[in-house]
Design a protein around this motif. Structure first.
Motif, PDB file in Angstrom:
ATOM      1  N   ASP A   1    -118.329  16.876  77.687  1.00  0.00           N
ATOM      2  CA  ASP A   1    -118.176  17.959  76.719  1.00  0.00           C
ATOM      3  C   ASP A   1    -116.685  18.224  76.554  1.00  0.00           C
ATOM      4  OD1 ASP A   1    -118.779  19.973  74.947  1.00  0.00           O
ATOM      5  OD2 ASP A   1    -119.839  21.226  76.391  1.00  0.00           O
ATOM      6  N   TYR A   2    -116.321  18.916  75.503  1.00  0.00           N
ATOM      7  CA  TYR A   2    -114.922  19.230  75.234  1.00  0.00           C
ATOM      8  C   TYR A   2    -114.852  20.664  74.752  1.00  0.00           C
ATOM      9  CZ  TYR A   2    -110.118  18.383  73.606  1.00  0.00           C
ATOM     10  OH  TYR A   2    -108.753  18.394  73.431  1.00  0.00           O
ATOM     11  N   MET A   3    -114.198  21.521  75.513  1.00  0.00           N
ATOM     12  CA  MET A   3    -114.038  22.931  75.150  1.00  0.00           C
ATOM     13  C   MET A   3    -112.565  23.235  74.971  1.00  0.00           C
ATOM     14  SD  MET A   3    -116.556  25.191  77.554  1.00  0.00           S
ATOM     15  CE  MET A   3    -115.933  26.730  76.915  1.00  0.00           C
ATOM     16  N   THR A   4    -112.286  24.070  73.988  1.00  0.00           N
ATOM     17  CA  THR A   4    -110.902  24.483  73.780  1.00  0.00           C
ATOM     18  C   THR A   4    -110.752  25.960  74.124  1.00  0.00           C
ATOM     19  OG1 THR A   4    -111.328  24.951  71.452  1.00  0.00           O
ATOM     20  CG2 THR A   4    -110.486  22.760  71.987  1.00  0.00           C
ATOM     21  N   LYS A   5    -109.560  26.301  74.574  1.00  0.00           N
ATOM     22  CA  LYS A   5    -109.238  27.697  74.869  1.00  0.00           C
ATOM     23  C   LYS A   5    -108.806  28.377  73.587  1.00  0.00           C
ATOM     24  CE  LYS A   5    -106.823  26.561  79.038  1.00  0.00           C
ATOM     25  NZ  LYS A   5    -105.773  26.967  79.926  1.00  0.00           N
ATOM     26  N   PRO A   6    -109.053  29.648  73.437  1.00  0.00           N
ATOM     27  CA  PRO A   6    -109.802  30.523  74.342  1.00  0.00           C
ATOM     28  C   PRO A   6    -111.307  30.343  74.151  1.00  0.00           C
ATOM     29  CG  PRO A   6    -109.076  31.794  72.466  1.00  0.00           C
ATOM     30  CD  PRO A   6    -108.534  30.389  72.287  1.00  0.00           C
TER      31      PRO A   6
ATOM     32  N   LYS B   1    -117.065  33.689  78.324  1.00  0.00           N
ATOM     33  CA  LYS B   1    -117.852  33.410  79.526  1.00  0.00           C
ATOM     34  C   LYS B   1    -119.252  32.926  79.168  1.00  0.00           C
ATOM     35  CE  LYS B   1    -119.505  35.741  83.696  1.00  0.00           C
ATOM     36  NZ  LYS B   1    -119.534  37.022  84.412  1.00  0.00           N
ATOM     37  N   ARG B   2    -119.866  33.531  78.178  1.00  0.00           N
ATOM     38  CA  ARG B   2    -121.224  33.136  77.782  1.00  0.00           C
ATOM     39  C   ARG B   2    -121.262  31.695  77.271  1.00  0.00           C
ATOM     40  NH1 ARG B   2    -122.882  38.555  74.558  1.00  0.00           N
ATOM     41  NH2 ARG B   2    -123.049  39.890  76.380  1.00  0.00           N
ATOM     42  N   GLU B   3    -120.243  31.336  76.493  1.00  0.00           N
ATOM     43  CA  GLU B   3    -120.188  29.961  75.995  1.00  0.00           C
ATOM     44  C   GLU B   3    -120.055  28.977  77.156  1.00  0.00           C
ATOM     45  OE1 GLU B   3    -117.542  26.962  73.183  1.00  0.00           O
ATOM     46  OE2 GLU B   3    -116.856  29.018  73.484  1.00  0.00           O
TER      47      GLU B   3
ATOM     48  N   ARG C   1    -112.444  37.107  87.008  1.00  0.00           N
ATOM     49  CA  ARG C   1    -113.090  37.473  85.742  1.00  0.00           C
ATOM     50  C   ARG C   1    -112.236  37.172  84.523  1.00  0.00           C
ATOM     51  NH1 ARG C   1    -116.573  42.923  86.523  1.00  0.00           N
ATOM     52  NH2 ARG C   1    -118.055  41.983  87.919  1.00  0.00           N
ATOM     53  N   GLY C   2    -110.943  37.310  84.608  1.00  0.00           N
ATOM     54  CA  GLY C   2    -110.088  37.104  83.446  1.00  0.00           C
ATOM     55  C   GLY C   2    -109.644  35.685  83.242  1.00  0.00           C
ATOM     56  N   TRP C   3    -110.054  34.747  84.097  1.00  0.00           N
ATOM     57  CA  TRP C   3    -109.552  33.378  84.012  1.00  0.00           C
ATOM     58  C   TRP C   3    -110.002  32.652  82.770  1.00  0.00           C
ATOM     59  CZ3 TRP C   3    -112.728  29.164  83.756  1.00  0.00           C
ATOM     60  CH2 TRP C   3    -114.050  29.367  84.096  1.00  0.00           C
TER      61      TRP C   3
ATOM     62  N   SER D   1    -123.347  28.709  79.021  1.00  0.00           N
ATOM     63  CA  SER D   1    -124.332  27.985  78.211  1.00  0.00           C
ATOM     64  C   SER D   1    -124.071  26.485  78.244  1.00  0.00           C
ATOM     65  CB  SER D   1    -124.301  28.476  76.764  1.00  0.00           C
ATOM     66  OG  SER D   1    -124.764  29.791  76.709  1.00  0.00           O
ATOM     67  N   ARG D   2    -122.805  26.106  78.191  1.00  0.00           N
ATOM     68  CA  ARG D   2    -122.467  24.681  78.245  1.00  0.00           C
ATOM     69  C   ARG D   2    -122.781  24.094  79.618  1.00  0.00           C
ATOM     70  NH1 ARG D   2    -119.000  22.567  74.153  1.00  0.00           N
ATOM     71  NH2 ARG D   2    -118.502  24.139  72.590  1.00  0.00           N
ATOM     72  N   ILE D   3    -122.522  24.858  80.686  1.00  0.00           N
ATOM     73  CA  ILE D   3    -122.852  24.392  82.036  1.00  0.00           C
ATOM     74  C   ILE D   3    -124.360  24.202  82.160  1.00  0.00           C
ATOM     75  CG2 ILE D   3    -122.950  25.071  84.467  1.00  0.00           C
ATOM     76  CD1 ILE D   3    -120.187  26.413  84.027  1.00  0.00           C
TER      77      ILE D   3
END
Length: 86
Positions: free
Chosen positions: A21-26, A29-31, A82-84, A34-36
């Motif tokens: 998978d490929y996720m971009t910041k920002p 948490k829910r996303e 939490r903020g990571w 869900s991906r995990i």
């Protein structure tokens, strides 16, 4: 793969190099969760959704109710970070 670069070509290269998978910041948490869950379903099917708060992969155990991830002898308290994901 988690990256800052969000160009289509960067995503394509990441996936072609073997990323699941490929996720971009920002990202939220829910996303991320869900991906995990989607990756665990693809890898383990029904075994990934046992109804408990613990999710096991090959070498990581994530306990949602305790807010901990454990790999080998290392424990990460997810509530402290939490903020990571922002």
């Amino acid at each position: 793969m988690l990256a800052i670069r969000d160009d289509e070509m960067d995503k394509v290269l990441g996936l072609e190099m073997g990323a699941d998978d490929y996720m971009t910041k920002p990202f939220g948490k829910r996303e991320l969760l869900s991906r995990i869950r989607a990756l665990l379903r693809r890898a383990y099917g029904e075994l990934s959704n046992t109804g408990s708060d613990a999710v096991y992969t090959r070498d990581i155990m994530i306990n949602r109710s305790l807010g901990r991830a454990i790999r080998g002898d290392k424990t990460i308290n997810l509530h402290e970070h939490r903020g990571w994901y922002k």
